[in-house]
Write a protein that holds these residues in place. Structure first.
Motif, mmCIF file in Angstrom:
data_model
loop_
_atom_site.group_PDB
_atom_site.id
_atom_site.type_symbol
_atom_site.label_atom_id
_atom_site.label_comp_id
_atom_site.label_asym_id
_atom_site.label_seq_id
_atom_site.Cartn_x
_atom_site.Cartn_y
_atom_site.Cartn_z
ATOM 1 N N GLY A 84 0.818 -1.204 0.000
ATOM 2 C CA GLY A 84 0.000 0.000 0.000
ATOM 3 C C GLY A 84 0.847 1.247 0.000
ATOM 4 N N VAL A 85 0.346 2.288 0.658
ATOM 5 C CA VAL A 85 1.041 3.565 0.708
ATOM 6 C C VAL A 85 0.928 4.117 2.126
ATOM 7 C CG1 VAL A 85 -1.030 4.830 -0.018
ATOM 8 C CG2 VAL A 85 1.231 5.855 -0.361
ATOM 9 N N GLU A 86 2.017 4.779 2.580
ATOM 10 C CA GLU A 86 2.032 5.384 3.906
ATOM 11 C C GLU A 86 2.334 6.875 3.809
ATOM 12 O OE1 GLU A 86 3.388 1.684 6.822
ATOM 13 O OE2 GLU A 86 4.717 3.412 6.561
ATOM 14 N N PHE A 87 1.663 7.638 4.645
ATOM 15 C CA PHE A 87 1.890 9.074 4.791
ATOM 16 C C PHE A 87 2.454 9.292 6.195
ATOM 17 C CE2 PHE A 87 -1.648 8.224 2.018
ATOM 18 C CZ PHE A 87 -1.437 9.050 0.924
ATOM 19 N N ALA A 88 3.603 9.934 6.303
ATOM 20 C CA ALA A 88 4.256 10.047 7.600
ATOM 21 C C ALA A 88 4.709 11.468 7.894
ATOM 22 C CB ALA A 88 5.466 9.108 7.673
ATOM 23 N N ALA A 89 4.544 11.877 9.147
ATOM 24 C CA ALA A 89 5.165 13.088 9.668
ATOM 25 C C ALA A 89 6.431 12.651 10.389
ATOM 26 C CB ALA A 89 4.228 13.809 10.629
ATOM 27 N N VAL A 90 7.587 13.151 9.934
ATOM 28 C CA VAL A 90 8.876 12.665 10.418
ATOM 29 C C VAL A 90 9.623 13.771 11.160
ATOM 30 C CG1 VAL A 90 11.038 11.547 9.773
ATOM 31 C CG2 VAL A 90 8.981 11.133 8.407
ATOM 32 N N GLU A 91 10.039 13.476 12.375
ATOM 33 C CA GLU A 91 10.849 14.399 13.149
ATOM 34 C C GLU A 91 12.317 14.174 12.808
ATOM 35 O OE1 GLU A 91 10.541 15.667 17.685
ATOM 36 O OE2 GLU A 91 11.651 13.796 17.462
ATOM 37 N N GLN A 92 12.983 15.221 12.318
ATOM 38 C CA GLN A 92 14.385 15.112 11.914
ATOM 39 C C GLN A 92 15.283 15.503 13.094
ATOM 40 O OE1 GLN A 92 15.234 13.776 9.119
ATOM 41 N NE2 GLN A 92 13.266 13.758 8.077
ATOM 42 N N GLN A 93 15.369 14.598 14.044
ATOM 43 C CA GLN A 93 16.156 14.845 15.250
ATOM 44 C C GLN A 93 17.646 14.662 14.969
ATOM 45 O OE1 GLN A 93 16.643 16.280 18.391
ATOM 46 N NE2 GLN A 93 14.717 15.284 18.980
ATOM 47 N N LEU A 94 18.490 15.428 15.677
ATOM 48 C CA LEU A 94 19.938 15.326 15.549
ATOM 49 C C LEU A 94 20.574 15.109 16.913
ATOM 50 C CD1 LEU A 94 20.862 18.213 13.070
ATOM 51 C CD2 LEU A 94 21.112 15.762 12.636
ATOM 52 N N LEU A 95 21.560 14.222 16.950
ATOM 53 C CA LEU A 95 22.402 14.074 18.125
ATOM 54 C C LEU A 95 23.714 14.809 17.876
ATOM 55 C CD1 LEU A 95 22.042 10.289 19.068
ATOM 56 C CD2 LEU A 95 20.945 12.237 20.160
ATOM 57 N N THR A 96 24.115 15.655 18.799
ATOM 58 C CA THR A 96 25.388 16.377 18.703
ATOM 59 C C THR A 96 26.139 16.224 20.020
ATOM 60 O OG1 THR A 96 24.332 18.435 19.450
ATOM 61 C CG2 THR A 96 24.477 18.071 17.067
ATOM 62 N N LEU A 97 27.385 16.664 20.032
ATOM 63 C CA LEU A 97 28.195 16.590 21.242
ATOM 64 C C LEU A 97 27.646 17.554 22.286
ATOM 65 C CD1 LEU A 97 30.729 15.492 22.670
ATOM 66 C CD2 LEU A 97 31.987 17.426 21.673
ATOM 67 N N SER A 98 27.394 17.054 23.467
ATOM 68 C CA SER A 98 26.865 17.873 24.557
ATOM 69 C C SER A 98 27.927 18.822 25.094
ATOM 70 C CB SER A 98 26.361 16.965 25.685
ATOM 71 O OG SER A 98 26.090 17.713 26.852
ATOM 72 N N SER A 99 27.586 20.085 25.169
ATOM 73 C CA SER A 99 28.526 21.065 25.739
ATOM 74 C C SER A 99 28.776 20.779 27.211
ATOM 75 C CB SER A 99 27.972 22.485 25.546
ATOM 76 O OG SER A 99 26.692 22.616 26.158
ATOM 77 N N ASP A 100 27.772 20.271 27.927
ATOM 78 C CA ASP A 100 27.958 19.923 29.338
ATOM 79 C C ASP A 100 28.944 18.767 29.492
ATOM 80 O OD1 ASP A 100 26.232 21.879 30.226
ATOM 81 O OD2 ASP A 100 24.484 20.571 30.271
ATOM 82 N N TYR A 101 28.853 17.795 28.569
ATOM 83 C CA TYR A 101 29.783 16.676 28.620
ATOM 84 C C TYR A 101 31.206 17.155 28.342
ATOM 85 C CZ TYR A 101 32.034 12.231 27.463
ATOM 86 O OH TYR A 101 32.889 11.150 27.408
ATOM 87 N N LYS A 102 31.340 18.032 27.353
ATOM 88 C CA LYS A 102 32.661 18.544 26.985
ATOM 89 C C LYS A 102 33.271 19.339 28.132
ATOM 90 C CE LYS A 102 34.970 20.688 23.038
ATOM 91 N NZ LYS A 102 34.789 21.345 21.714
ATOM 92 N N ALA A 103 32.414 20.002 28.913
ATOM 93 C CA ALA A 103 32.905 20.787 30.046
ATOM 94 C C ALA A 103 33.087 19.945 31.305
ATOM 95 C CB ALA A 103 31.936 21.936 30.331
ATOM 96 N N GLY A 104 32.740 18.664 31.221
ATOM 97 C CA GLY A 104 32.892 17.775 32.364
ATOM 98 C C GLY A 104 31.752 17.832 33.352
ATOM 99 N N ASN A 105 30.606 18.395 32.923
ATOM 100 C CA ASN A 105 29.465 18.524 33.838
ATOM 101 C C ASN A 105 28.376 17.485 33.597
ATOM 102 O OD1 ASN A 105 30.604 20.852 35.010
ATOM 103 N ND2 ASN A 105 29.779 22.129 33.351
ATOM 104 N N SER A 106 28.614 16.559 32.696
ATOM 105 C CA SER A 106 27.619 15.529 32.407
ATOM 106 C C SER A 106 28.334 14.256 31.983
ATOM 107 C CB SER A 106 26.667 15.997 31.298
ATOM 108 O OG SER A 106 25.808 14.933 30.899
ATOM 109 N N GLN A 107 27.712 13.114 32.268
ATOM 110 C CA GLN A 107 28.279 11.832 31.853
ATOM 111 C C GLN A 107 27.690 11.347 30.532
ATOM 112 O OE1 GLN A 107 27.157 8.539 34.406
ATOM 113 N NE2 GLN A 107 25.267 9.580 35.047
ATOM 114 N N PHE A 108 26.795 12.130 29.953
ATOM 115 C CA PHE A 108 26.151 11.745 28.706
ATOM 116 C C PHE A 108 26.722 12.579 27.559
ATOM 117 C CE2 PHE A 108 23.016 11.078 32.106
ATOM 118 C CZ PHE A 108 22.871 9.704 32.000
ATOM 119 N N PRO A 109 27.406 11.945 26.591
ATOM 120 C CA PRO A 109 28.075 12.711 25.538
ATOM 121 C C PRO A 109 27.144 13.311 24.486
ATOM 122 C CG PRO A 109 28.345 10.366 25.169
ATOM 123 C CD PRO A 109 27.695 10.513 26.513
#
Length: 213
Positions: A110-135
Motif C-alpha cells: 500500500g502507501v504510507e503518509f508520515a510526519a517525520v521528526e528530523q532529530q539530531l544528536l550532537t556533542l553535549s557542551s555539558d559533557y565537553k565541560a565535564g558537567n555531564s556523563q552523557f556525551p
C-alpha cells in the motif's frame, strides 16, 4: 456456520515500532474490510508516544569526540511522529476460525503518509565541560518533514476462538528525503557538504489485539 478468517471485518489496536530505537515506542489502530475471502483493504494510523532510545547512535558521538575533541560530527535520528496507512492485503490460504486456535499468513502492500521528526544528536557542551556523563545531546527544536511512499509487508495472526486474537505485522516504506546530515565538511570548499535527495527505507513492526466483527 463458521465464518472465514479472511472474510471478516477486523479492527485492532496495539504497540508499534516507529522505525527507530530498540523497543516499540508508538501505538496504532486500524480497521480492515474484506472485499473477498482472500483480499481486504485496511486503513490505519499510528502515533509516537515516547522518544526512541538510541544507545548505538549516542555511542557514535562518544567515539567521534574521542577521536577529535573539536569534532563537528552529528548523528541524524529521523523518527516517525505519526503515520497514516492505506493497505491492500492478500491471504493466499484462507482458513476458518474455529472455537480453538487458528490463524493465517497475509501479504500486504500500500502507501504510507508520515510526519517525520528530523532529530539530531550532537556533542553535549555539558559533557565537553565535564558537567555531564552523557556525551550526546538532542536538538532542542528538530525540523519536521512529511513523507509519502509505497510500503510492503506481511502479517500473521492467531485467534483463540472465532473473534479475538493477536496479529503481528512487519513492513518497509520507501520515500525520497535528504540524505543524512553527519556534519561533513567538503575539503575543497571548507563548507558543509551539500545534501542530495536519496531513497530512504523505514522499517516498522507492530503487535495488535484484534477483534473480528
Amino acid at each position: 456456520m463458521e465464518a472465514n478468517l479472511a472474510g471478516a471485518t477486523i479492527v485492532g489496536v496495539g504497540l508499534r515500532y516507529m522505525g527507530l530505537g530498540d523497543v516499540p515506542n508508538g501505538i496504532e489502530a486500524f480497521g480492515q474490510y474484506p472485499l473477498t475471502t482472500a483480499i481486504a483493504v485496511e486503513v490505519g494510523a499510528a502515533a509516537r508516544v515516547v522518544e526512541p532510545v538510541v544507545p548505538s547512535q549516542e555511542n557514535l558521538i562518544y567515539i567521534a569526540y574521542q577521536g577529535d575533541p573539536d569534532t563537528t560530527f552529528q548523528c541524524p535520528i529521523p523518527n516517525d511522529l505519526a503515520v497514516v496507512a492505506l493497505n491492500g492485503e492478500f491471504t493466499p490460504f484462507p482458513v476458518l476460525r474455529t472455537k480453538s486456535l487458528s490463524g493465517g499468513m497475509h501479504v500486504r502492500a500500500g502507501v504510507e503518509f508520515a510526519a517525520v521528526e528530523q532529530q539530531l544528536l550532537t556533542l553535549s557542551s555539558d559533557y565537553k565541560a565535564g558537567n555531564s556523563q552523557f556525551p550526546a545531546a538532542r536538538s532542542a527544536s528538530p525540523a519536521m518533514t512529511f513523507a509519502v511512499g509505497p510500503a510492503i509487508g506481511f502479517a500473521a495472526d492467531a485467534y483463540a476462538g472465532k473473534r479475538f486474537g493477536l496479529r503481528f505485522k512487519g513492513g518497509l516504506r520507501w520515500t525520497m528525503s535528504p540524505e543524512p546530515d553527519y556534519g561533513n565538511i567538503d575539503p575543497t570548499t571548507g563548507q558543509m557538504s551539500e545534501l542530495k535527495d536519496v531513497i530512504t527505507t523505514t522499517a516498522s513492526w507492530a503487535i495488535d489485539f484484534v477483534v473480528a466483527l
